[in-house]
Structure formats: structure tokens, C-alpha cells
Design an enzyme around this catalytic site. Structure first.
Site, PDB file in Angstrom:
ATOM      1  N   TYR A  28       0.835  -1.206   0.000  1.00 32.98           N
ATOM      2  CA  TYR A  28       0.000   0.000   0.000  1.00 32.98           C
ATOM      3  C   TYR A  28       0.875   1.263   0.000  1.00 32.98           C
ATOM      4  O   TYR A  28       0.633   2.212  -0.735  1.00 32.98           O
ATOM      5  CB  TYR A  28      -0.931  -0.010   1.225  1.00 32.98           C
ATOM      6  CG  TYR A  28      -1.673   1.292   1.431  1.00 32.98           C
ATOM      7  CD1 TYR A  28      -2.604   1.740   0.496  1.00 32.98           C
ATOM      8  CD2 TYR A  28      -1.432   2.093   2.550  1.00 32.98           C
ATOM      9  CE1 TYR A  28      -3.282   2.949   0.676  1.00 32.98           C
ATOM     10  CE2 TYR A  28      -2.101   3.293   2.734  1.00 32.98           C
ATOM     11  CZ  TYR A  28      -3.015   3.711   1.790  1.00 32.98           C
ATOM     12  OH  TYR A  28      -3.667   4.909   1.968  1.00 32.98           O
ATOM     13  N   HIS A 280       0.450  13.094  -6.140  1.00 29.22           N
ATOM     14  CA  HIS A 280       0.098  12.135  -5.090  1.00 29.22           C
ATOM     15  C   HIS A 280       1.079  10.951  -5.088  1.00 29.22           C
ATOM     16  O   HIS A 280       0.715   9.807  -4.829  1.00 29.22           O
ATOM     17  CB  HIS A 280      -1.336  11.637  -5.292  1.00 29.22           C
ATOM     18  CG  HIS A 280      -2.110  11.456  -4.008  1.00 29.22           C
ATOM     19  ND1 HIS A 280      -2.925  12.428  -3.490  1.00 29.22           N
ATOM     20  CD2 HIS A 280      -2.185  10.422  -3.141  1.00 29.22           C
ATOM     21  CE1 HIS A 280      -3.480  11.995  -2.372  1.00 29.22           C
ATOM     22  NE2 HIS A 280      -3.038  10.772  -2.131  1.00 29.22           N
TER      23      HIS A 280
END
Ligand SMILES: Cc1cc2nc3c(=O)[nH]c(=O)nc-3n(C[C@H](O)[C@H](O)[C@H](O)COP(=O)(O)O)c2cc1C
Length: 388
Positions: A28, A280
Site C-alpha cells: 500500500y 500524489h
């Protein structure tokens, strides 16, 4: 080998974090959108610029690394950006990164998706605490976030604007990250393979997201709350929402996730105090450009008054020097602090500050400079030469 010798750079923390974290969390943190091309370009982009060396300069013994930050000075030109669920990678991870930032004399942007909330961090971090805001689809939830900021005396909000669309991270889909509600047998097996991380979970239990604790619509425990928080993100983000927040929020407002010069011009017109040039960390639009390659044009579009922060792919002190030479005020780091805190807790965060500050100072001196102010004042082509 001593810890000081073992950890020489960000990659060392990344490797150690992967060894300590269950795969689902390591993936992640590391992953990017779709083919992960933006993620790779963020790194490759730095190679397009080379630094120019100067010799026989009158160098001072100390390099001044202080940088502009929203109307005041911060001690270093980089700080930890918002990363969700730091407190899952290491117990009290948000607090640990925040305290290391405070000790280094820089701000810490606490993610909306954090285990520890503003209320419990504010007394310890004081003016070093900034809040990253993800707008929820329910306005009353947003008002409760803002109220928490006001009560805690938070001065600066970073409004993240690049997540109205949720991108696909294939690693997370394979791991079932988004559907995570509770600990499945597969997940239990991953946890078992990471006993140091899991022992803490067994001893102290699954933490919850303080900011939404006690609100049944978000579920219970960080895993369920993570899914709920992501699913509830406001899909209707527009400049009107930015103006709404600008009118409502008396403190400083920075929008995070801008990477086109037209949007930088609109940001300037909207009255925000600054922007974060960011893709991001390559987690949203795939096939995009490296953040570093956009710094100069974003500075031109934003003008000199407003603060320009940049993130995505910064791993080296020299990366930070390049961004500042191109016109950024400061750099934010996402994954590096997540890895440092996951791998080595408080010590890891302090070590990361130390390593990057040292690399910036040595880089500047080898370029014949005594301070970041000298770097900013010099013409870009006397500092950087384009490669290839
Ligand atoms: C695991 C992870 C969680 C993140 N969570 C948030 C978040 O909650 N809010 C936000 O604005 N950005 C979030 N980001 C994006 C970072 O703030 C930042 O833009 C990005 O990580 C910068 O790239 P870098 O990781 O290469 O430094 C997250 C990034 C990662 C890797």
C-alpha cells in the site's frame, strides 16, 4: 552493524520497512496507479538536471538551510507530508513523525486518515501541526473536522484536491486492501510472517481513527474506518468548494495536488496561500509527468508571493536542492517518513532528518553556496544544467 551505519539513505529505510510490515501495508505504501509509470517518472525526472560544481569559494562553516513557510521561516527546506494511517505501520506513528518534525523545526501535515487525531496531537506539536483535509461527502462531517482544527489552534490546512476520482492501484486490488474490513485468514498469515509488527497488534489491539471514533457510519477499528473514509470522499470537488473553504477558514489554506499551470493560475485567483505541486506520489493519474519537471512552470504561473511546495519522488538531498533551484519554497516527503517510522520509530525519523539535512548542506557547499537564500537568488542555469 550499528544503526547509524545501517541506515545511509531512504532506500535503506524502505527495505527495512518491507521486512517489518505485513505485505498488504508495505505494498500500500509503495504502490502507484495502474502501470506505475508516473511513480517511476517521479524518480527518473531528477536525472534530467545536473548540478554545477564551484570551487575556491568563501564558504562559511555552517550552511543556512532555513526556508520560507507561509509567512515565517522553518529550519529545513523539507517536511513530512500527509500519509494516511502512519499509526498502523508503527504504534503512535503519527505522533512519532510529528515529534521528529517538531524537533527538526519543521511542520508536520497530519492526514485526515490518521490514527491519532488533531485533538491529541495539538498539545504536543503546537504550531508545528498542520492538518490535511479530505472533504467528506457529508458537509456536517467537514464542519466537525474544521471545528476540531479551530479548537486545537491549527493554523494551516492543506486541502487535498486530486482525489475526487479514486484511481486503481493494482497491488492493493490484488491484496484486497480496499475491501479490508476485518482480519481474514490470508491476512492473519501475512501478519504471522511479521511477528514484530503483529506482537504489538496482539498486545495493544487494532487502533481506531480518533477523528471519527464513536461515529457508527464509519465502522469500528482502523481497517473498516479506512474503507469507509475512502468511500465517502467528496466526488464533487470544484473551485467553488475551495472558495467556500477560503471564506470559512480564517487560517492559512494550501491546496495539495495541483500539477498543471492553468490550475496554478486558478489557485492564485482563488486566494489560497499556496499550493503543493503533487501527483500524489504517482498514486492517481498514471502516465503523468514527474513533479520535478513542472516546478519552474508552476512557479511562473503561481507568481512569487504564494508558497510553492512540491512532492512526489523526493528521496535525496540533491533532489530537494534541484526543486529549490527551480523555484519551490520547500519539499514534502510522503513515503520516506512512513518507511522511517515503520522501520525504526522515533530514531528512524530523526535519522532521516539528519541524513537529508546533511546531504543538502554538503551539496550546497560543493556548489559553492552558503545558504538556500544564495541558491534561490542565483540564476537557474548557473546551478543546474539540463541533461541530454
Ligand atoms: C501510504 C500513503 C498514504 C497517503 N495518504 C495521504 C493522505 O492521507 N492525504 C494526502 O493528501 N496525501 C496522501 N498521500 C500522498 C502524500 O501526501 C504525497 O503526496 C506523496 O506520497 C508524495 O510522494 P512520495 O511518497 O514519493 O514522497 C499518501 C501517500 C502514501 C504513499
Amino acid at each position: 552493524m550499528s544503526r547509524d551505519r545501517r541506515y545511509q539513505n531512504v532506500d535503506d529505510f524502505q527495505k527495512a520497512a518491507r521486512k517489518r510490515l505485513p505485505k498488504i501495508f508495505a505494498d500500500y505504501i509503495e504502490g502507484g496507479a495502474f502501470s506505475e509509470t508516473t511513480l517511476r517518472r517521479n524518480r527518473a525526472g531528477f536525472d534530467a538536471y545536473a548540478l554545477r560544481q564551484r570551487v575556491l569559494c568563501n564558504l562559511e562553516p555552517e550552511v543556512d538551510l532555513s526556508a520560507r513557510y507561509l509567512g515565517r521561516r522553518q529550519a529545513l527546506p523539507f517536511f513530512p507530508g500527509p500519509v494516511g494511517f502512519l499509526g498502523l505501520y508503527r504504534r503512535y506513528g503519527d505522533l512519532k513523525v510529528g515529534l521528529a518534525a517538531k524537533a527538526a523545526g519543521v511542520p508536520f501535515a497530519l492526514s485526515t486518515f490518521s490514527i491519532k487525531g488533531i485533538a491529541s496531537l495539538a498539545p504536543q506539536l503546537g504550531e508545528n501541526l498542520a492538518f490535511q483535509l479530505y472533504l467528506d461527502r457529508d458537509p456536517t462531517v467537514n464542519e466537525s473536522y474544521l471545528e476540531a482544527c479551530r479548537i486545537a489552534g491549527v493554523e494551516t490546512i492543506f486541502l487535498t484536491v486530486d482525489t475526487a476520482i479514486t484511481s486503481v492501484r493494482e497491488r492493493d486490488n490484488r491484496n484486497g486492501f480496499r475491501a479490508l474490513q476485518k482480519i481474514s485468514p490470508g491476512l492473519a498469515w501475512q501478519f504471522a510472517k511479521r511477528p514484530r509488527w503483529s506482537l504489538d497488534l496482539l498486545r495493544n489491539g487494532m487502533p481506531g481513527v480518533e477523528l471519527v471514533e464513536g461515529r457508527p457510519e464509519f465502522g469500528r477499528g482502523a481497517l473498516a474506518q479506512a474503507s469507509a473514509l475512502s468511500a465517502r470522499l467528496d466526488k464533487d470537488l470544484t473551485w467553488e468548494k475551495v472558495r467556500w473553504l477560503r471564506d470559512l477558514w480564517p487560517g492559512r489554506l494550501v491546496i495539495k495536488g495541483v500539477s498543471d499551470r492553468r490550475d496554478a493560475e486558478l489557485a492564485r485567483a482563488s486566494g489560497v496561500d499556496g499550493i503543493v505541486l503533487s501527483n500524489h506520489g504517482g498514486r492517481q493519474l498514471d502516465q503523468g509527468l514527474a513533479s520535478i519537471s513542472l516546478v519552474a512552470e508552476m512557479r511562473a504561473a503561481l507568481g512569487p508571493e504564494r508558497d510553492l511546495f512540491v512532492d512526489s519522488g523526493f528521496r535525496r538531498g540533491s533532489d530537494i536542492v534541484k526543486a529549490l533551484a527551480l523555484g519551490a519554497d520547500a519539499v514534502m516527503l510522503g513515503r520516506p517518513f512512513a518507511w522511517a517510522v515503520a522501520a525504526e520509530g522515533d530514531w528512524g525519523c530523526a535519522r532521516l532528518f539528519e541524513l537529508l539535512a546533511q546531504e543538502i548542506a554538503i551539496t550546497l557547499q560543493l556548489m559553492g553556496l552558503n545558504s538556500l537564500a544564495e541558491l534561490r537568488a542565483a540564476p537557474v542555469d548557473s546551478l543546474l544544467s539540463p541533461m541530454g
